[in-house]
Design a protein around this motif. Structure first.
Motif, mmCIF file in Angstrom:
data_model
loop_
_atom_site.group_PDB
_atom_site.id
_atom_site.type_symbol
_atom_site.label_atom_id
_atom_site.label_comp_id
_atom_site.label_asym_id
_atom_site.label_seq_id
_atom_site.Cartn_x
_atom_site.Cartn_y
_atom_site.Cartn_z
ATOM 1 N N UNK A 59 39.739 17.429 -24.704
ATOM 2 C CA UNK A 59 40.734 17.923 -25.644
ATOM 3 C C UNK A 59 40.224 17.945 -27.078
ATOM 4 N N UNK A 60 39.009 17.445 -27.311
ATOM 5 C CA UNK A 60 38.449 17.370 -28.655
ATOM 6 C C UNK A 60 37.647 18.634 -28.965
ATOM 7 N N UNK A 61 38.096 19.415 -29.938
ATOM 8 C CA UNK A 61 37.405 20.656 -30.296
ATOM 9 C C UNK A 61 36.006 20.397 -30.827
ATOM 10 N N UNK A 67 28.611 31.902 -37.999
ATOM 11 C CA UNK A 67 29.492 31.301 -37.010
ATOM 12 C C UNK A 67 30.517 30.475 -37.770
ATOM 13 N N UNK A 68 31.799 30.798 -37.586
ATOM 14 C CA UNK A 68 32.854 30.138 -38.354
ATOM 15 C C UNK A 68 33.796 29.369 -37.440
ATOM 16 N N UNK A 69 34.312 28.270 -37.973
ATOM 17 C CA UNK A 69 35.259 27.411 -37.277
ATOM 18 C C UNK A 69 36.390 27.074 -38.233
ATOM 19 N N UNK A 70 37.445 26.435 -37.696
ATOM 20 C CA UNK A 70 38.455 25.871 -38.574
ATOM 21 C C UNK A 70 38.206 24.366 -38.718
ATOM 22 N N UNK A 71 39.092 23.672 -39.405
ATOM 23 C CA UNK A 71 38.862 22.262 -39.719
ATOM 24 C C UNK A 71 38.860 21.364 -38.480
ATOM 25 N N UNK A 72 39.505 21.808 -37.403
ATOM 26 C CA UNK A 72 39.551 20.997 -36.202
ATOM 27 C C UNK A 72 38.195 20.792 -35.558
ATOM 28 N N UNK A 73 37.212 21.646 -35.871
ATOM 29 C CA UNK A 73 35.870 21.540 -35.305
ATOM 30 C C UNK A 73 34.903 20.800 -36.231
ATOM 31 N N UNK A 74 35.383 20.361 -37.378
ATOM 32 C CA UNK A 74 34.497 19.849 -38.423
ATOM 33 C C UNK A 74 33.822 18.546 -38.012
ATOM 34 N N UNK A 75 32.503 18.551 -38.167
ATOM 35 C CA UNK A 75 31.686 17.352 -37.982
ATOM 36 C C UNK A 75 30.390 17.585 -38.754
ATOM 37 N N UNK A 76 30.093 16.731 -39.714
ATOM 38 C CA UNK A 76 29.005 16.955 -40.658
ATOM 39 C C UNK A 76 27.655 17.091 -39.970
ATOM 40 N N UNK A 77 27.350 16.220 -39.019
ATOM 41 C CA UNK A 77 26.045 16.293 -38.356
ATOM 42 C C UNK A 77 25.894 17.568 -37.530
ATOM 43 N N UNK A 78 26.972 18.062 -36.967
ATOM 44 C CA UNK A 78 26.913 19.320 -36.225
ATOM 45 C C UNK A 78 26.638 20.496 -37.163
ATOM 46 N N UNK A 79 27.301 20.490 -38.317
ATOM 47 C CA UNK A 79 27.076 21.571 -39.288
ATOM 48 C C UNK A 79 25.626 21.601 -39.755
ATOM 49 N N UNK A 92 26.998 28.962 -41.610
ATOM 50 C CA UNK A 92 27.894 28.184 -40.757
ATOM 51 C C UNK A 92 29.129 27.834 -41.583
ATOM 52 N N UNK A 93 30.272 28.366 -41.177
ATOM 53 C CA UNK A 93 31.523 28.145 -41.896
ATOM 54 C C UNK A 93 32.290 27.060 -41.155
ATOM 55 N N UNK A 94 32.271 25.859 -41.713
ATOM 56 C CA UNK A 94 32.946 24.720 -41.091
ATOM 57 C C UNK A 94 33.601 23.898 -42.193
ATOM 58 N N UNK A 95 34.835 24.246 -42.597
ATOM 59 C CA UNK A 95 35.509 23.495 -43.665
ATOM 60 C C UNK A 95 35.686 22.024 -43.290
ATOM 61 N N UNK A 96 35.527 21.168 -44.260
ATOM 62 C CA UNK A 96 35.620 19.734 -44.008
ATOM 63 C C UNK A 96 37.077 19.281 -43.991
ATOM 64 N N UNK A 97 37.373 18.389 -43.057
ATOM 65 C CA UNK A 97 38.687 17.754 -43.038
ATOM 66 C C UNK A 97 38.731 16.619 -44.066
#
Length: 507
Positions: A371-373, A396-408, A418-423
């Motif tokens: 269940x974890x995006x 490649x873009x995501x929303x905040x639910x996918x945010x993880x610094x090491x992955x980005x 890579x569009x990955x806004x930080x939570x």
């Protein structure tokens, strides 16, 4: 002649190897070759664009051959060329796609396959059902479409998207555009009612009564003449206890405890009766008898489990752990999903991870086990880069639910943007990165995936009527394929004159 001579001869040779044909090559009286069927260019209905996409698949030689090879390997396999001929592979593919494109059941699909002239022409049949032709039956359709599985549809979808991106080129000989990918998830619901331990216990009880009564009668065992009375008594107690839990009034807790105790006692009596009858049943001899016995054993086990949960919660005052709960007896793979929405707060089904490009084609999809995006980001990027090439994905873009610094940071080694806004709270460096013009522009374009998800839900992927996890995944695959063919078909219809058939466009 329907197709190129060389292509047709190869297909004929392949068809002779098995009783199940790819499609009928020999034209009958009044039939139109599939590649010459004229489709309405300005219709607002869902069907013509999907049929245009299927027509494009049929008349694109390389794509057609690859898809039929996959279908033949899966459906025909090593079966001997004996027995009655099965449904043509082309019919299986077309009807499976049309069912999801129109979000219809097999009864309506049977009607369309027999009486819709445009669909019948794409199937390679006469527009009018003749007296000499055997009509399609809904059972034939459902049992043949079930031969296709999730892995096969993943491969077919990948081939269709690879070739279909060529239809969106501005110039026919222009190089392929870099992919601007967007990823998001949503919940596809299973066809279940909202679960409580009380109604799940009742589900198990009624199924045990329905299955066991005819089996006891066939074995000449007594004791089940009043099975309907058992059903009525248990259902009345279940409904009364449910209303007490949701109502008010004086001495509510005492009344609820008394009703729960009476319901649990009667349920234990019923379970003892079921168990004693199961022990007295003869050993099954036929496969159908074994299947019924296994189904009865399953519902008996679930009845014992739910009865224990009801007793612990209502009589002993325990809090039941989430891991012990099951959310459907008929679809036990169903997950309890909370995405933080105001409405609906809870969804019952599975999360589907989708990745679309700038042309709204679905490049990749997955039925998520977790269940974890954020846990899906690296695997998704690996599939995209492996399927389309390291240089093909520009962003490649995501929303905040996918945010993880090491992955980005890892993705930025292989993907330019890579569009990955930080939570949560951002520092000055992170604020500066997210205020860049390209970041802001791609983040705004990311919202387009919400409309893609909405369109996908209109292609049947809002609630899955198929049974089991395999049926669920097959349903998703056909829905994505129908969606992609609809998008490609719309593009092809827009680019051709009204009176001309769809032209072949290869990637």
């Amino acid at each position: 002649m329907r197709l190129e001579d060389s292509l047709a001869s190869g297909w004929v040779a392949a068809m002779l190897r098995s009783m199940r044909k790819r499609f009928e090559v020999q034209l009958g009286l009044g039939q139109t070759p599939i590649e010459r069927v004229v489709l309405p260019a300005r219709s607002r209905d869902e069907l013509p664009p999907v049929l245009a996409g299927l027509q494009w698949v049929f008349q694109t030689p390389e794509l057609n051959g690859q898809i039929f090879d996959l279908l033949e390997k899966k459906v025909v396999g090593d079966k001997k060329a004996t027995g009655r001929p099965g449904l043509d592979l082309w019919h299986i593919l077309v009807l499976g796609v049309v069912r999801l494109a129109l979000d219809c059941d097999y009864d309506r699909l049977e009607h369309l396959a027999n009486y819709d002239g445009l669909l019948r022409q794409i199937l390679g049949l006469n527009p009018m059902l003749s007296d000499l032709e055997k009509p399609f039956h809904y059972k034939t359709l459902s049992e043949n479409v079930c031969h296709v599985d999730e892995d096969l549809l993943l491969q077919i979808n990948a081939l269709v998207v690879q070739a279909g991106r060529g239809a969106f080129k501005k110039k026919e000989n222009a190089p392929a555009e870099p992919i601007r990918a967007k990823a998001d998830s949503y919940v596809l619901e299973t066809n279940v009612h909202f679960p409580t331990d009380l109604n799940l216990l009742w589900d198990a009880q009624r199924k045990c009564a329905d299955l066991l009564a005819p089996m006891a009668q066939a074995a000449a065992l007594g004791g089940w003449r009043k099975s309907r009375d058992w059903r009525r008594k248990l259902k009345t107690q279940m409904i009364g206890l449910t209303r007490l839990a949701g109502g008010g009034g004086p001495n509510k807790e005492q009344r609820q405890q008394a009703a729960a105790r009476a319901y649990v006692q009667n349920s234990y009596r019923f379970e003892e009766k079921v168990f004693s009858t199961i022990q007295a049943l003869p050993i099954p001899r036929q496969p159908l008898e074994w299947a019924r016995r296994e189904r009865l054993d399953y519902f008996h086990t679930m009845m014992i489990k739910q009865l224990d949960l009801v007793e612990r919660r209502l009589l002993q005052g325990q809090t039941i752990a989430h891991e012990e709960k099951i959310f459907s007896l008929f679809e036990p793979h169903t997950q309890w999903v909370k995405k933080g929405k105001l409405f609906p707060p809870v969804e019952l089904g599975h999360k589907i991870l989708l990745t679309t490009d700038q042309h709204e084609l679905i490049l990749d999809y997955k039925v998520m086990d977790q269940l974890n995006d954020a846990g899906e980001v690296i695997a998704l990027a690996d599939r995209l880069l492996g399927g389309y090439g390291l240089a093909a994905v520009a962003s490649l873009s995501f929303d905040k639910g996918f945010s993880r610094e090491q992955d980005r940071q890892l993705l930025e080694l292989y993907i330019a943007e890579v569009i990955m806004p930080k939570r949560g709270k951002r520092n000055s460096q992170e604020q500066a990165r997210e205020r860049q013009r390209s970041f802001a522009a791609l983040r705004r374009k990311h919202n387009a995936i919400e409309s893609d998800i909405n369109a996908l839900e209109h292609h049947g992927l809002d609630r899955c009527p198929d049974k089991g996890l395999h049926g669920f995944k097959r349903y998703v695959g056909f829905g994505v394929l129908a969606y992609n063919l609809h998008k490609i078909g719309l593009r092809l219809l827009e680019r051709r004159p009204r009176s001309e058939p769809v032209k072949v466009l290869c990637a």
